[in-house]
Design an enzyme around this catalytic site. Structure first.
Site, mmCIF file in Angstrom:
data_model
loop_
_atom_site.group_PDB
_atom_site.id
_atom_site.type_symbol
_atom_site.label_atom_id
_atom_site.label_comp_id
_atom_site.label_asym_id
_atom_site.label_seq_id
_atom_site.Cartn_x
_atom_site.Cartn_y
_atom_site.Cartn_z
ATOM 1 N N CYS A 67 61.086 20.374 9.525
ATOM 2 C CA CYS A 67 60.894 21.693 10.227
ATOM 3 C C CYS A 67 59.737 22.339 9.285
ATOM 4 O O CYS A 67 59.725 22.403 8.038
ATOM 5 C CB CYS A 67 61.970 22.593 10.190
ATOM 6 S SG CYS A 67 61.690 24.228 10.977
ATOM 7 N N CYS A 73 62.578 29.745 6.379
ATOM 8 C CA CYS A 73 63.965 29.987 7.121
ATOM 9 C C CYS A 73 65.218 29.808 6.577
ATOM 10 O O CYS A 73 65.198 28.862 5.564
ATOM 11 C CB CYS A 73 63.775 29.189 8.420
ATOM 12 S SG CYS A 73 65.479 29.310 9.572
ATOM 13 N N CYS A 76 68.496 26.374 7.004
ATOM 14 C CA CYS A 76 68.807 25.208 6.505
ATOM 15 C C CYS A 76 68.464 25.013 5.000
ATOM 16 O O CYS A 76 67.470 25.908 4.423
ATOM 17 C CB CYS A 76 68.011 24.011 7.101
ATOM 18 S SG CYS A 76 68.392 23.529 8.824
ATOM 19 N N CYS A 155 62.873 24.918 16.091
ATOM 20 C CA CYS A 155 63.827 24.830 15.139
ATOM 21 C C CYS A 155 64.757 23.408 15.620
ATOM 22 O O CYS A 155 64.939 23.261 16.853
ATOM 23 C CB CYS A 155 65.133 25.876 15.420
ATOM 24 S SG CYS A 155 66.515 25.781 14.559
ATOM 25 N N GLN A 264 83.503 25.327 17.567
ATOM 26 C CA GLN A 264 82.675 24.363 16.532
ATOM 27 C C GLN A 264 81.397 24.455 16.817
ATOM 28 O O GLN A 264 81.122 24.100 18.191
ATOM 29 C CB GLN A 264 83.388 23.179 16.196
ATOM 30 C CG GLN A 264 84.862 23.062 15.512
ATOM 31 C CD GLN A 264 84.790 23.740 14.337
ATOM 32 O OE1 GLN A 264 83.852 23.977 13.658
ATOM 33 N NE2 GLN A 264 85.906 23.754 13.433
ATOM 34 N N PHE A 293 96.714 28.676 12.938
ATOM 35 C CA PHE A 293 95.297 29.120 13.262
ATOM 36 C C PHE A 293 94.648 28.284 14.282
ATOM 37 O O PHE A 293 93.596 27.652 14.359
ATOM 38 C CB PHE A 293 94.601 28.995 12.025
ATOM 39 C CG PHE A 293 95.027 29.541 10.802
ATOM 40 C CD1 PHE A 293 94.831 30.845 10.294
ATOM 41 C CD2 PHE A 293 95.829 28.899 9.921
ATOM 42 C CE1 PHE A 293 95.319 31.645 9.148
ATOM 43 C CE2 PHE A 293 96.254 29.588 8.662
ATOM 44 C CZ PHE A 293 96.079 30.773 8.339
ATOM 45 N N GLU A 314 98.416 31.854 16.265
ATOM 46 C CA GLU A 314 96.979 32.476 16.014
ATOM 47 C C GLU A 314 97.140 33.936 15.882
ATOM 48 O O GLU A 314 98.166 34.459 16.487
ATOM 49 C CB GLU A 314 96.086 32.242 17.118
ATOM 50 C CG GLU A 314 94.839 32.683 17.302
ATOM 51 C CD GLU A 314 93.926 32.524 16.017
ATOM 52 O OE1 GLU A 314 93.309 33.589 15.557
ATOM 53 O OE2 GLU A 314 93.658 31.139 15.606
ATOM 54 N N ASP A 363 94.300 24.814 10.269
ATOM 55 C CA ASP A 363 92.932 25.008 10.493
ATOM 56 C C ASP A 363 92.557 26.358 9.902
ATOM 57 O O ASP A 363 92.158 26.938 11.000
ATOM 58 C CB ASP A 363 92.544 24.326 11.753
ATOM 59 C CG ASP A 363 90.956 24.559 12.038
ATOM 60 O OD1 ASP A 363 90.136 24.622 11.047
ATOM 61 O OD2 ASP A 363 90.482 24.559 13.145
ATOM 62 N N CYS A 393 87.088 24.842 5.785
ATOM 63 C CA CYS A 393 85.814 25.194 5.850
ATOM 64 C C CYS A 393 85.363 25.673 4.411
ATOM 65 O O CYS A 393 84.080 26.266 4.192
ATOM 66 C CB CYS A 393 85.143 25.876 7.057
ATOM 67 S SG CYS A 393 86.073 27.567 7.152
#
Length: 497
Positions: A67, A73, A76, A155, A264, A293, A314, A363, A393
């Site tokens: 890119c 930017c 990334c 992008c 996701q 979750f 949840e 999760d 995550c």
């Protein structure tokens, strides 16, 4: 002035790590094994930040970023690093975090889960700013470590047709009634559908609506509008309300969602992740399984196709209601149930109230599942799920929760590995498998944890007593010095009389 540095490793912001005079230096743009000259940006007592001035000895893993906006930017951080090496660094980071935070090592390291490295980002939040000095309206991600919007014309992590919309979106926003009051556009892609959510702080005019409809017809997109909070989001055209969805063909599922729902980012990796999670969980037809979750049921519905019952939990009732609707549409209503609860405040009593689960999938968001892990650790052997799959995550909170499950609860960390959900970024998604010890082993671990807690409490009391004693000694010494001074003054006064 530039300094010559040898780069030893890489952090998850893709900064090279060097050492100079015993101090760590984080070097933007440098890779492990490289020798570079760098300009210092900031000095702190324990570390410095710097930027590469010249690469004197490049790494064999250095590649030319695809890119043209890379480096400016903020979307990334690792495009200058060969993709398989990015994954290896993330795997090493996961293993290091397990050890440094939890004093744990997985018995087996899972092969990384990988997918497409370009055009994978099916969800994105694009900022909108009017910047006359740069020609008008900008639409894109923020600049790296800045609140400014990058001057993006393409992008490569967005699908090609979305990247091609960046410049037309600039022109469209600039032609509307109040471009400076339209701060963002959210992108959400489903199967065959591209939805764009326009955040507008002022009511749209009839002319604005006409412009949006013309843009939608020209570029084959669907517009959604958001005047205030998430609850105000609605489709510009009512027939688009149920158009957005993703599929999981392995389980025969179509999952509808709204463009601002959490789904996701990487649909290909999500399908592979769900498949791997269920294989690792080893669900049997007679199993009752919990999905904590659960969101819209991304794992719950696939679990219901394999076990006797899947129970999703949840914090949002709106999400659990829609998850149950999706389950019912697939004929899974009699094999699923959903509960709404704040999982950051649960305890062992709550877990027991849900009944026995053979297996559990967790999760959580970045905050992790601290309360859930503590509650699981308190359960007796006969009350607990035999196997847990934890999708994370955030390696730090995963390691923290793993330490609770293992060192306090009597689970084993059987395996763990990374999921490259966000190529070219420092984001580390991962998956870990825990299996309970036998009844005797659980009791032994709990007893050791109890003894450690007793010792820690005793050490805390001793430390407090030592602190109080030191304070008393210091006060006594101060008082003694004061008394001596007063006595000397009195003596001197008496001698002068």
């Amino acid at each position: 002035m530039s300094d010559v540095l040898n780069i030893e490793s890489l952090d998850l912001e893709a900064r090279g790590i060097a050492r100079r005079d015993g101090k760590v230096v984080f070097v933007e743009g440098a890779l492990p094994g490289e020798r570079v000259t760098a300009v210092t940006l900031r000095r702190k007592p324990s570390y410095e930040t710097a930027r590469v001035d010249e690469v004197l000895r490049p790494s064999s893993q250095r590649v030319v970023p695809r890119c043209p906006h890379f480096g400016v930017c903020g979307g990334c951080a690792m495009q200058h690093l060969e993709p398989s090496t990015q994954v290896a660094i993330k795997q090493r980071s996961l293993e290091d975090t397990f050890w440094h935070v939890g004093k744990l090592r997985p018995a087996r390291v899972l092969a990384p889960l990988q997918g497409p490295t370009w055009g994978y980002r099916y969800r994105a939040r694009l900022s909108v700013r009017v910047v006359p000095k740069k020609g008008g309206v900008l639409v894109g991600f923020h600049e790296r470590k800045s609140s400014f919007v990058a001057d993006m014309r393409e992008c490569h992590v967005l699908p090609r047709h979305v990247s091609d919309l960046l410049l037309p979106l600039r022109e469209m926003i600039g032609s509307m009634s109040a471009p400076d009051r339209m701060p963002q556009i959210e992108v959400s892609l489903g199967d065959g559908v591209t939805a764009l959510v326009l955040r507008h702080l002022l009511p749209l005019t009839d002319g604005d609506i006409a412009i949006l409809r013309a843009f939608a017809a020209r570029h084959n997109v669907q517009w959604w509008l958001q005047a205030k909070g998430p609850d105000t989001v609605h489709a510009l055209e009512p027939e688009h309300n149920d158009a957005l969805s993703y599929t999981m063909p392995e389980f025969g599922l179509r999952m509808p969602y709204r463009p601002t729902d959490f789904t996701q980012v990487n649909h290909a990796i999500n399908r592979a992740m769900v498949s791997r999670a269920l294989k690792l969980l080893e669900v049997q037809p007679t199993d009752r399984v919990a999905d904590l979750f659960c969101g819209l049921g991304n794992f719950t519905l696939p679990l219901a196709t394999q076990g006797r019952e899947a129970v999703g939990v949840e914090g949002s009732k709106a999400l659990t209601d829609r998850a149950y609707d999706a389950a019912s549409r697939h004929g899974l209503g009699d094999r699923t149930s959903f509960a709404t609860l704040n999982l950051f405040e649960v305890d062992a009593h709550w877990l027991r109230s849900l009944g026995y689960f053979d297996r559990m999938l967790i999760d959580p968001p970045r905050e992790g599942a601290h309360a859930v892990s503590q509650a699981l650790a308190e359960l007796a052997h006969e009350e607990r799920p035999r196997r847990i799959v934890y999708v994370s995550c955030n390696p730090a909170t995963l390691a923290r929760d793993a330490a609770i499950l293992v060192h306090e609860g009597g689970y084993l960390l059987k395996s763990a590995g990374v999921i490259n959900m966000f190529p070219h970024t420092g984001h580390v998604e991962s998956i870990a498998v825990f299996e309970t010890l036998d009844a005797a082993g659980v009791l032994e671990v709990k007893e050791r944890a109890r003894q450690r807690a007793i010792q820690a409490a005793a050490d805390a009391v001793a430390a407090e007593e030592a602190k109080l004693a030191a304070a008393a000694e210091k006060a006594a010494a101060k008082q003694a010095a004061t008394d001596a001074y007063l006595a000397r003054v009195a003596a001197e006064a008496e001698a002068q009389q």
